[in-house]
Design a protein around this motif. Sequence first.
Motif, PDB file in Angstrom:
ATOM      1  N   LEU A   7       1.150   9.850 -56.345  1.00 19.91           N
ATOM      2  CA  LEU A   7      -0.303   9.897 -56.303  1.00 19.91           C
ATOM      3  C   LEU A   7      -0.882   8.543 -55.916  1.00 19.91           C
ATOM      4  O   LEU A   7      -1.838   8.455 -55.136  1.00 19.91           O
ATOM      5  N   ALA A   8      -0.292   7.472 -56.439  1.00 22.15           N
ATOM      6  CA  ALA A   8      -0.799   6.131 -56.147  1.00 22.15           C
ATOM      7  C   ALA A   8      -0.659   5.805 -54.661  1.00 22.15           C
ATOM      8  O   ALA A   8      -1.566   5.227 -54.056  1.00 22.15           O
ATOM      9  N   VAL A   9       0.475   6.186 -54.061  1.00 21.32           N
ATOM     10  CA  VAL A   9       0.687   5.853 -52.655  1.00 21.32           C
ATOM     11  C   VAL A   9      -0.135   6.754 -51.730  1.00 21.32           C
ATOM     12  O   VAL A   9      -0.508   6.354 -50.619  1.00 21.32           O
ATOM     13  N   ILE A  10      -0.461   7.972 -52.171  1.00 24.51           N
ATOM     14  CA  ILE A  10      -1.309   8.863 -51.380  1.00 24.51           C
ATOM     15  C   ILE A  10      -2.777   8.446 -51.473  1.00 24.51           C
ATOM     16  O   ILE A  10      -3.524   8.549 -50.495  1.00 24.51           O
ATOM     17  N   LEU A  62      12.816   9.240 -48.480  1.00 26.51           N
ATOM     18  CA  LEU A  62      11.409   9.005 -48.176  1.00 26.51           C
ATOM     19  C   LEU A  62      11.182   8.787 -46.683  1.00 26.51           C
ATOM     20  O   LEU A  62      10.216   9.297 -46.108  1.00 26.51           O
ATOM     21  N   LEU A  63      12.071   8.045 -46.049  1.00 26.81           N
ATOM     22  CA  LEU A  63      11.931   7.797 -44.619  1.00 26.81           C
ATOM     23  C   LEU A  63      12.107   9.082 -43.821  1.00 26.81           C
ATOM     24  O   LEU A  63      11.401   9.326 -42.831  1.00 26.81           O
ATOM     25  N   THR A  64      13.053   9.920 -44.239  1.00 26.65           N
ATOM     26  CA  THR A  64      13.284  11.197 -43.563  1.00 26.65           C
ATOM     27  C   THR A  64      12.067  12.103 -43.665  1.00 26.65           C
ATOM     28  O   THR A  64      11.788  12.899 -42.758  1.00 26.65           O
ATOM     29  N   ALA A  65      11.311  11.968 -44.749  1.00 28.48           N
ATOM     30  CA  ALA A  65      10.106  12.777 -44.951  1.00 28.48           C
ATOM     31  C   ALA A  65       8.893  12.173 -44.264  1.00 28.48           C
ATOM     32  O   ALA A  65       7.761  12.613 -44.504  1.00 28.48           O
ATOM     33  N   ASP A  66       9.111  11.162 -43.406  1.00 24.19           N
ATOM     34  CA  ASP A  66       8.036  10.544 -42.615  1.00 24.19           C
ATOM     35  C   ASP A  66       7.002   9.809 -43.449  1.00 24.19           C
ATOM     36  O   ASP A  66       5.837   9.693 -43.051  1.00 24.19           O
ATOM     37  N   VAL A  67       7.434   9.255 -44.595  1.00 24.62           N
ATOM     38  CA  VAL A  67       6.505   8.469 -45.404  1.00 24.62           C
ATOM     39  C   VAL A  67       6.142   7.167 -44.698  1.00 24.62           C
ATOM     40  O   VAL A  67       5.033   6.651 -44.839  1.00 24.62           O
ATOM     41  N   GLY A  68       7.076   6.646 -43.900  1.00 23.81           N
ATOM     42  CA  GLY A  68       6.828   5.384 -43.205  1.00 23.81           C
ATOM     43  C   GLY A  68       7.546   4.232 -43.891  1.00 23.81           C
ATOM     44  O   GLY A  68       7.805   4.268 -45.102  1.00 23.81           O
ATOM     45  N   GLY A  88       6.362  16.157 -45.513  1.00 24.65           N
ATOM     46  CA  GLY A  88       5.016  15.974 -46.030  1.00 24.65           C
ATOM     47  C   GLY A  88       4.624  14.523 -46.181  1.00 24.65           C
ATOM     48  O   GLY A  88       3.445  14.216 -46.394  1.00 24.65           O
ATOM     49  N   GLY A  89       5.568  13.603 -46.049  1.00 23.63           N
ATOM     50  CA  GLY A  89       5.252  12.186 -46.148  1.00 23.63           C
ATOM     51  C   GLY A  89       4.328  11.698 -45.055  1.00 23.63           C
ATOM     52  O   GLY A  89       3.757  10.603 -45.163  1.00 23.63           O
ATOM     53  N   ILE A  90       4.132  12.505 -44.006  1.00 25.37           N
ATOM     54  CA  ILE A  90       3.223  12.116 -42.928  1.00 25.37           C
ATOM     55  C   ILE A  90       1.812  11.923 -43.475  1.00 25.37           C
ATOM     56  O   ILE A  90       1.014  11.167 -42.903  1.00 25.37           O
ATOM     57  N   VAL A  91       1.492  12.571 -44.582  1.00 30.56           N
ATOM     58  CA  VAL A  91       0.182  12.379 -45.224  1.00 30.56           C
ATOM     59  C   VAL A  91       0.009  10.914 -45.595  1.00 30.56           C
ATOM     60  O   VAL A  91      -1.038  10.298 -45.345  1.00 30.56           O
ATOM     61  N   VAL A  92       1.057  10.332 -46.185  1.00 30.04           N
ATOM     62  CA  VAL A  92       1.009   8.927 -46.592  1.00 30.04           C
ATOM     63  C   VAL A  92       0.969   8.021 -45.368  1.00 30.04           C
ATOM     64  O   VAL A  92       0.161   7.087 -45.287  1.00 30.04           O
ATOM     65  N   ALA A  93       1.825   8.298 -44.392  1.00 29.88           N
ATOM     66  CA  ALA A  93       1.979   7.415 -43.237  1.00 29.88           C
ATOM     67  C   ALA A  93       0.707   7.334 -42.409  1.00 29.88           C
ATOM     68  O   ALA A  93       0.279   6.240 -42.011  1.00 29.88           O
ATOM     69  N   VAL A  94       0.078   8.465 -42.141  1.00 27.99           N
ATOM     70  CA  VAL A  94      -1.089   8.454 -41.269  1.00 27.99           C
ATOM     71  C   VAL A  94      -2.279   7.790 -41.962  1.00 27.99           C
ATOM     72  O   VAL A  94      -3.077   7.098 -41.330  1.00 27.99           O
ATOM     73  N   GLN A  95      -2.386   7.972 -43.256  1.00 28.50           N
ATOM     74  CA  GLN A  95      -3.459   7.302 -43.986  1.00 28.50           C
ATOM     75  C   GLN A  95      -3.257   5.790 -43.995  1.00 28.50           C
ATOM     76  O   GLN A  95      -4.209   5.022 -43.808  1.00 28.50           O
TER      77      GLN A  95
END
Length: 404
Positions: free
Chosen positions: A179-182, A138-144, A363-370
């Motif tokens: 979905l919940a985290v997004i 998850l961290l590698t995918a830039d989720v934060g 694609g985790g950047i979607v979660v992180a930036v939000q």
Amino acid sequence: MEFLILAVVIAVVALAVTGGLLLSSRKKKRLPPAEAPPGQGGTITAPPREEEPRVGEESAPPVTEEEPRRTIEDVVLPGETTAPPAPEIETPEPAAGRLVRLRARLSRSQNTLGKGLLTLLSREHLDEDTWEEIEDTLLTADVGVAPTQELVERLRERVRVLGTRTPEDLRNLLREELLAVIGPDADRVVHTEGGVSTEGEERPAVVLVVGVNGTGKTTTTGKLARVLVADGKSVVLGAADTFRAAAAEQLQTWGSRVGARTVRGPEGGDPASVAYDAVKEGIAESADVVLVDTAGRLHTKTGLMDELGKVKRVVEKHGPVNEVLLVLDATTGQNGLVQARVFAEVVDVTGIVLTKLDGTAKGGIVVAVQRELGVPVKLVGLGEGADDLAPFEPEAFVDALIGQ
């Protein structure tokens, strides 16, 4: 003796006659006969050769049957110019469901995250090492960091309570948690409802497009115009990026494809003035939306950021700005969050546009930036095509991640 002299004389006469005939023949070949004009003496003049024009006349190539003859409408008088043909107006793809149509492209670039998580969760024994691998994925995918910890804790709890872990159960579980985290309930609509100007006139909706250099702002603005036209909106474009020579020309090209007028200013001119004039033009034309493309600027340059704030304040003289869309390059990862924070402080960002999402497995950047801004991702770019900008749909995005 007399006989011999007579023979010599005859021979000389024969030679003279033969030479005269030959000379006459050569002259005839060199100068073909021509009739004398009537009423004149017998003076004969040779006609001019066809390849040599007469003095004072111009030679012209013969008109062939294949070459169409020119009409009076074809003649362009001196000082006149022919008008270029009007560009053909294109019909963009409907915006609804674009992300679903582009899901295959998205899944090819994002399968590292979804398939990696499913593989780890399917292990027979989910020990601490496995959970650490899930966290690293998850961290590698830039989720934060914070969203990753939250997601892992929820997954651990649900797996423990669920007991059985069939592939279908795990897929549904992962889908629900992603979905919940997004955030499926976030407002992801690009607001394009007009209002009333400060002078009491009907005013179009105003959308500012901002971002750093190289994120694809001008292209995104042009593609967004196509999204709005596909939804039945009339659009005016404001080329407020006056520092980059090709920006206004590029934006005008995008606009001409869908019949949208572009308001431009002089190169190096005041961006705020161009933005103001664009909104004024939108009011005059009764347009639905005015899209203002601003100059790319480094988030570390205070002067440039202040100028962006000025653009917004000047536009607000007509009325409130409906949307401020921040364009981020998905491949920049966590560095994009630093940029986003600074822009949000200056112009109150209301939505994120993530470009180049098809070219990264993060694609985790979607979660992180939000999570960082409290601002939803509203649009995503999934390719170089004119209609590859899509409204962000969390369900379609998650389904692409986990290959469903």
